[in-house]
Design a protein around this motif. Structure first.
Motif, PDB file in Angstrom:
ATOM      1  N   GLU A 389       0.809  -1.218   0.000  1.00  0.00           N
ATOM      2  CA  GLU A 389       0.000   0.000   0.000  1.00  0.00           C
ATOM      3  C   GLU A 389       0.844   1.271   0.000  1.00  0.00           C
ATOM      4  N   LEU A 390       2.164   1.140   0.045  1.00  0.00           N
ATOM      5  CA  LEU A 390       3.031   2.316  -0.057  1.00  0.00           C
ATOM      6  C   LEU A 390       3.014   2.808  -1.499  1.00  0.00           C
ATOM      7  N   LEU A 391       2.618   4.045  -1.694  1.00  0.00           N
ATOM      8  CA  LEU A 391       2.452   4.582  -3.044  1.00  0.00           C
ATOM      9  C   LEU A 391       3.729   5.242  -3.543  1.00  0.00           C
ATOM     10  N   PRO A 392       4.131   4.967  -4.787  1.00  0.00           N
ATOM     11  CA  PRO A 392       5.338   5.595  -5.315  1.00  0.00           C
ATOM     12  C   PRO A 392       5.114   7.075  -5.597  1.00  0.00           C
ATOM     13  N   LEU A 393       6.202   7.825  -5.611  1.00  0.00           N
ATOM     14  CA  LEU A 393       6.132   9.215  -6.037  1.00  0.00           C
ATOM     15  C   LEU A 393       5.640   9.279  -7.480  1.00  0.00           C
ATOM     16  N   GLY A 394       5.024  10.367  -7.840  1.00  0.00           N
ATOM     17  CA  GLY A 394       4.581  10.540  -9.221  1.00  0.00           C
ATOM     18  C   GLY A 394       5.752  10.939 -10.102  1.00  0.00           C
ATOM     19  N   SER A 395       6.628   9.976 -10.372  1.00  0.00           N
ATOM     20  CA  SER A 395       7.844  10.303 -11.110  1.00  0.00           C
ATOM     21  C   SER A 395       8.436   9.058 -11.737  1.00  0.00           C
ATOM     22  N   LEU A 396       8.935   9.191 -12.946  1.00  0.00           N
ATOM     23  CA  LEU A 396       9.708   8.101 -13.548  1.00  0.00           C
ATOM     24  C   LEU A 396      11.194   8.285 -13.258  1.00  0.00           C
ATOM     25  N   LEU A 397      11.536   9.400 -12.622  1.00  0.00           N
ATOM     26  CA  LEU A 397      12.920   9.678 -12.274  1.00  0.00           C
ATOM     27  C   LEU A 397      13.193   9.373 -10.805  1.00  0.00           C
ATOM     28  N   SER A 398      12.452  10.005  -9.918  1.00  0.00           N
ATOM     29  CA  SER A 398      12.693   9.929  -8.486  1.00  0.00           C
ATOM     30  C   SER A 398      12.060   8.680  -7.891  1.00  0.00           C
ATOM     31  N   ASN A 399      12.839   7.935  -7.121  1.00  0.00           N
ATOM     32  CA  ASN A 399      12.414   6.622  -6.640  1.00  0.00           C
ATOM     33  C   ASN A 399      12.201   6.633  -5.129  1.00  0.00           C
ATOM     34  N   GLY A 400      10.994   6.991  -4.727  1.00  0.00           N
ATOM     35  CA  GLY A 400      10.652   6.996  -3.319  1.00  0.00           C
ATOM     36  C   GLY A 400       9.161   6.792  -3.154  1.00  0.00           C
ATOM     37  N   HIS A 401       8.679   6.982  -1.929  1.00  0.00           N
ATOM     38  CA  HIS A 401       7.261   6.823  -1.637  1.00  0.00           C
ATOM     39  C   HIS A 401       6.632   8.169  -1.307  1.00  0.00           C
TER      40      HIS A 401
END
Length: 413
Positions: A389-401
Motif C-alpha cells: 500500500e506504499l504509493l510511489p512518487l509521481g515520477s519516472l525519475l525519483s524513486n521513493g514513496h
C-alpha cells in the motif's frame, strides 16, 4: 531475429517501475523509449552503460550535441534537465572546470567535519519522535527522511531556515514527471526566484558556506575580467548542489527503512552486529536507487553496438540506472533480492565515470547515520500499512514513496 522497433513509452507516474525495467532489460542492449514525448535510447545493460558513461563519444551538453534541443526545450516538461548551465550538462573541458570549483565542498575533511552535525540533527529528530505516544503512526519520510538532508545541505550551502520550505517545494517539482509543461515552467520560474533571493542575500551578507564562496569567487574574477564562472553557471551550480544534495538522499533513507522493515532477517543481522549499516546503504542503493533514469546524454558520433544496432549521432541516451542495477548478468538470479550480505555490492546509483556524484560520500554518511540511530532508538519499529500500500512518487525519475507511515513502538497495553 529482428529487434523490436516500437518504443517503450515510459510511465510518468512510476507506478509499475519494476515491470517496466524488466521490459527494458528484455529488449536488448539499448531500446528506444518515449520519455514524456521525447525519443531516446534507454541503456539498461550495465556493461554497455558503464562503457558509454566513460566514452568521449557521449556528451551531456544538449546545446552542442542534440539537434532537437531548440525545439524540445520549448515543449518538454523536463527541459530544465537539459537546459541548466552547470557541470551536470557540461562536456569535456567545461565539465572539468566546473567540477574543480565544487569539489572542495565535498572533500574528505569537510565530510568528516559534518559527521558530528549529522549525528546531532538525527538525534534531535528522534528525540521529538520519542515523545509521541506508543502505537501512534508517524510518516518517516516527512519526519526523518526530509529534514535530515535539508538541514545538512542548508548548512553546507548557507540556505536560511526561512527559505528551506520554498526550496523543498520547487525541488520536488523538478523531479515530478506528472507536471504539464506549463506547470513545469511555473515551477522553474519559482525555483530561479528562490535561487536569486539566496544569491542576493549572500552577496549582501556572505557567510562561511559554499554559496558565499562561489559568489565571492565569481564576483572577484569578474572584476578582473577573467571570470571562470558566468552568472548563469553560478545560479545553476547552486541549483544542482541544493537539489541533488537533498532529494536523492531523502529517497535512499525512505527506501532503506522500507527494505529493512520488510526484510526483518536482514535487520536482525544489523542489530546483532553481524553486518554493518554501510552494507544496508549499499544494497539499498543497488536495489532501489534514488534516481531510476537520468536524462540525458547525447551521441557525439554514430555508436555501433555489439547487437548490430547503431545509436545515430545526435540521438538522446537515457541512463536507466535502476534497471541496470538489477541486471542478472551483473548480480545473477538474486538480482531482485534485498541481501545486505551479497559479495558483489557494485551499483550505478551515483553514476559512473567523470560525472560520478561528488556528494556520494556525504549521502552515504547521512543514510548510515539515520539508520543506525533510528533502529538503535526504535528496534521494534514497524510499517503501519502493508508494504503493497506504499504509493510511489509521481515520477519516472525519483524513486521513493509518497509517505512512509510507521509505528515507532507497539501500542501501550
Amino acid at each position: 531475429m529482428a529487434l523490436p522497433t516500437e518504443p517503450i513509452i515510459l510511465d510518468p507516474t512510476g507506478a509499475r517501475a519494476h515491470d517496466e525495467h524488466r521490459r527494458l532489460r528484455g529488449r536488448g542492449l539499448a531500446v528506444r523509449v518515449d520519455i514524456l514525448g521525447v525519443s531516446a535510447w534507454s541503456v539498461a545493460d550495465p556493461a554497455l552503460l558503464k562503457e558509454l558513461l566513460t566514452s568521449p563519444a557521449i556528451s551531456k551538453d544538449a546545446r552542442a550535441h542534440w539537434p532537437e534541443f531548440g525545439d524540445v526545450v520549448q515543449r518538454w516538461p523536463l527541459a530544465l534537465w537539459v537546459a541548466v548551465e552547470n557541470m551536470f550538462t557540461a562536456y569535456g573541458a567545461d565539465h572539468r572546470r566546473l567540477r574543480r570549483m565544487i569539489a572542495p565542498a565535498f572533500s574528505h575533511r569537510r565530510i568528516t567535519a559534518l559527521s558530528e552535525s549529522i549525528d546531532a540533527v538525527v538525534t534531535g529528530i528522534l528525540d521529538r519522535l520519542e515523545a509521541l505516544p506508543p502505537g501512534e503512526t508517524v510518516d518517516l519520510r516527512e519526519h526523518l527522511a526530509y529534514p535530515l538532508p535539508i538541514a545538512v545541505v542548508s548548512r553546507l550551502m548557507g540556505v536560511p531556515e526561512a527559505q528551506q520550505d520554498s526550496f523543498r517545494r520547487v525541488v520536488d517539482g523538478v523531479f515530478d514527471t506528472t507536471l504539464t509543461t506549463e506547470e513545469s515552467e511555473a515551477n522553474t520560474k519559482a525555483l530561479y526566484e528562490a535561487l536569486q533571493l539566496l544569491i542576493d542575500a549572500k552577496r549582501t551578507e556572505p557567510g562561511d558556506d559554499m554559496t558565499s564562496l562561489l559568489i565571492t569567487t565569481r564576483d572577484e574574477e569578474a572584476e578582473g575580467e577573467a571570470a571562470t564562472l558566468s552568472e548563469g553557471e553560478l545560479r545553476d551550480t547552486l541549483l544542482l548542489m541544493i537539489s541533488a544534495g537533498y532529494e536523492t538522499t531523502v529517497n535512499v533513507i525512505d527506501q532503506a527503512i522500507t527494505q529493512l522493515l520488510t526484510h526483518r532477517d536482514q535487520l536482525a543481522l544489523l542489530l546483532s552486529g553481524e553486518a554493518d549499516w554501510s552494507d544496508a546503504v549499499e544494497e539499498t542503493l543497488r536495489l532501489e536507487p534514488a534516481v531510476r533514469h537520468l536524462p540525458m546524454r547525447f551521441a557525439v558520433t554514430d555508436i555501433d553496438l555489439p547487437d548490430g544496432q547503431t545509436i545515430p549521432r545526435g540521438d538522446a541516451i537515457l541512463a536507466s540506472y535502476a534497471a541496470a542495477n538489477r541486471h542478472p548478468d551483473w548480480h545473477g538470479e538474486s538480482a531482485d533480492a534485498f541481501d545486505i550480505t551479497r559479495t558483489v555490492k557494485d551499483h550505478l546509483a551515483f553514476g559512473h565515470g567523470v560525472h560520478f556524484c561528488l556528494g556520494a560520500p556525504l549521502a552515504r554518511l547521512e543514510v548510515a547515520t539515520a539508520l543506525r540511530l533510528l533502529f538503535d532508538r526504535f528496534p521494534q519499529l514497524e510499517l503501519a500499512v502493508p508494504a503493497a500500500e506504499l504509493l510511489p512518487l509521481g515520477s519516472l525519475l525519483s524513486n521513493g514513496h509518497q509517505s512512509l507511515p510507521v509505528r515507532l513502538r507497539p501500542a501501550a497495553r
